[in-house]
Design an enzyme around this catalytic site. Structure first.
Site, mmCIF file in Angstrom:
data_model
loop_
_atom_site.group_PDB
_atom_site.id
_atom_site.type_symbol
_atom_site.label_atom_id
_atom_site.label_comp_id
_atom_site.label_asym_id
_atom_site.label_seq_id
_atom_site.Cartn_x
_atom_site.Cartn_y
_atom_site.Cartn_z
ATOM 1 N N CYS A 364 31.153 66.391 16.540
ATOM 2 C CA CYS A 364 31.409 66.718 15.127
ATOM 3 C C CYS A 364 32.886 67.022 14.903
ATOM 4 O O CYS A 364 33.246 67.947 14.169
ATOM 5 C CB CYS A 364 30.542 67.885 14.666
ATOM 6 N N ALA A 365 33.735 66.246 15.578
ATOM 7 C CA ALA A 365 35.187 66.434 15.450
ATOM 8 C C ALA A 365 35.873 65.074 15.535
ATOM 9 O O ALA A 365 36.734 64.837 16.387
ATOM 10 C CB ALA A 365 35.704 67.370 16.529
#
Length: 406
Positions: A364-365
């Protein structure tokens, strides 16, 4: 109290199981931590013998459930050293907490031409809500860039602030790199420019004490499930004066003072006006047990043990050929890496065959992945129940994968 990893491990039932015929080495606590029996039992006991809807009930079970819920709010306020329990809102987790701020405070305070500052290392939960807010109102999203070593280019930060800056939204600890940002100086700079500060504490609160009053942040948010508590529960801290000014985000039961079809609705006071509907009372009870468990062990003792384990892991990983580590030497909780040209999914699958659980993917980056020009990374995270022997198994597993895949 002397920290004993063996005693801690005995409290976590899942750590006794095997995966693929081998003892489980759970190195994925940064995604979600395992739960001690004390947390599991507290929630089960509530559902067995104490469950009732909270608020307004005059019967014993309801009154007791309400008292237990509010006692957890008090315990959580002490855990992060807030001034008052009424500065804490129960949320589903960090993501909902940030969205609450974006949709309540943000909609009321950010206008066209304003700007919000984030960093290149943020989790999507601290990027996307601000992108959505900026798109709604016509504001600008500014970004603190990364250095190759996984720290932020803090020398650029003063140039990003101006009289139109409304918010600095920054992670306390990177969920990929383990970088702990220098919050004190960043918060001071933001306040000098009249901006508020939101801190994503999802990867920090389990590793060392947090003192929100000393930090002087305006918002601080974290999840229970990474703190050895249940899923679906978290805490949003907001300075009391600020919280009382914020309008509700969601409407429904529990958050109203009066409802009239002819005269409209008035809200109850904060924090309850941000807790519409039936709360996750069982999750709140479990969170309280997790806070009690961690507090009894002592966060300073946990921090000392985990830092020694991290130093050992980084030292041992130097023996793995073609291993690329991402992030600074001084880090908390996580070790992100890639092995040669092999995809992180392949490496993670091999490790799973050896009974070792790590996280693989973009974590999630995606902006951070783009900076390092990789589609994915493996991430091993170290928690208070991990051991030197598990680190050795990780190192041996990576060495074996390197020999097999070349």
């Amino acid at each position: 109290m002397t920290f004993s990893v063996d005693k801690v491990r005995a409290d976590f039932p899942v750590l006794s199981r095997e995966v693929n015929g081998l003892p489980l080495a759970y190195l994925d606590s940064a995604a979600s931590a395992q739960k001690p029996s004390q947390v599991i039992d507290s929630e089960a006991e509530f559902y067995r013998h104490g469950y009732a809807a909270v608020h307004r009930g005059i019967h014993t079970l309801s009154a007791q459930a309400t008292e237990k819920m509010e006692n957890v709010r008090k315990r959580a306020s002490l855990f992060i050293n807030a001034r008052s329990a009424e500065e804490l809102v129960f949320v589903r987790g960090t993501t909902e907490g940030i969205n609450l701020v974006a949709n309540s405070w943000g909609n009321s305070n950010v206008r066209a031409g304003d700007n919000i500052i984030i960093s290149q290392m943020e989790h999507h939960a601290n990027i996307v809500p601000w992108q959505m807010l900026c798109a709604r109102v016509g504001a600008e999203l500014r970004v603190i860039p990364l250095n190759p070593d996984g720290t932020l280019q803090l020398e650029t930060l003063p140039t990003l602030f101006d009289e139109k800056t409304r918010l600095l939204a920054i992670t306390h600890v990177s969920n990929v790199l383990g970088t702990e940002n220098p919050l004190a100086e960043m918060i001071t700079l933001a306040h000098q420019h009249g901006a508020k500060v939101l801190v994503d504490g999802a990867q920090a609160v389990m590793h060392h004490p947090v003192h929100v009053q000393a930090l002087d942040c305006d918002f601080y948010v974290f999840s229970g499930h990474k703190l050895y508590g249940p899923t679906g529960i978290g805490i949003l801290y907001v300075k009391e004066a600020l919280l009382q000014e914020m309008p509700p985000w969601e409407g429904g039961g529990s958050m109203i003072a009066t409802v009239s079809l002819s005269e409209g609705t008035t809200w109850t006071k904060a924090p309850w006006r941000f807790e519409a509907g039936t709360p996750n009372t069982g999750g709140i009870i479990g969170l309280g047990a997790a806070l009690e468990y961690v507090s009894a062990l002592g966060l300073n003792s946990i921090a000392e043990y985990e830092q020694n384990l991290m130093h050992y892991a980084l030292s041992q990983l130097e023996s793995v050929p073609d291993l690329t580590l991402y992030g600074p030497q001084n880090r908390l909780g996580v070790i992100a890496f890639n092995l040669g040209k092999h995809h992180a999914y392949d490496v993670g699958s091999f490790l799973d065959n050896y009974g070792i659980a790590v996280r693989t993917g973009h974590h999630c980056a995606m902006p951070l992945m783009a900076y390092y020009n990789v589609p994915a990374m493996c991430r091993a995270s170290l928690a208070m129940y991990n051991t030197h022997e598990e680190v050795d198994r990780l190192v041996t597993g990576l060495q074996r994968i390197h020999r097999l895949l070349g």
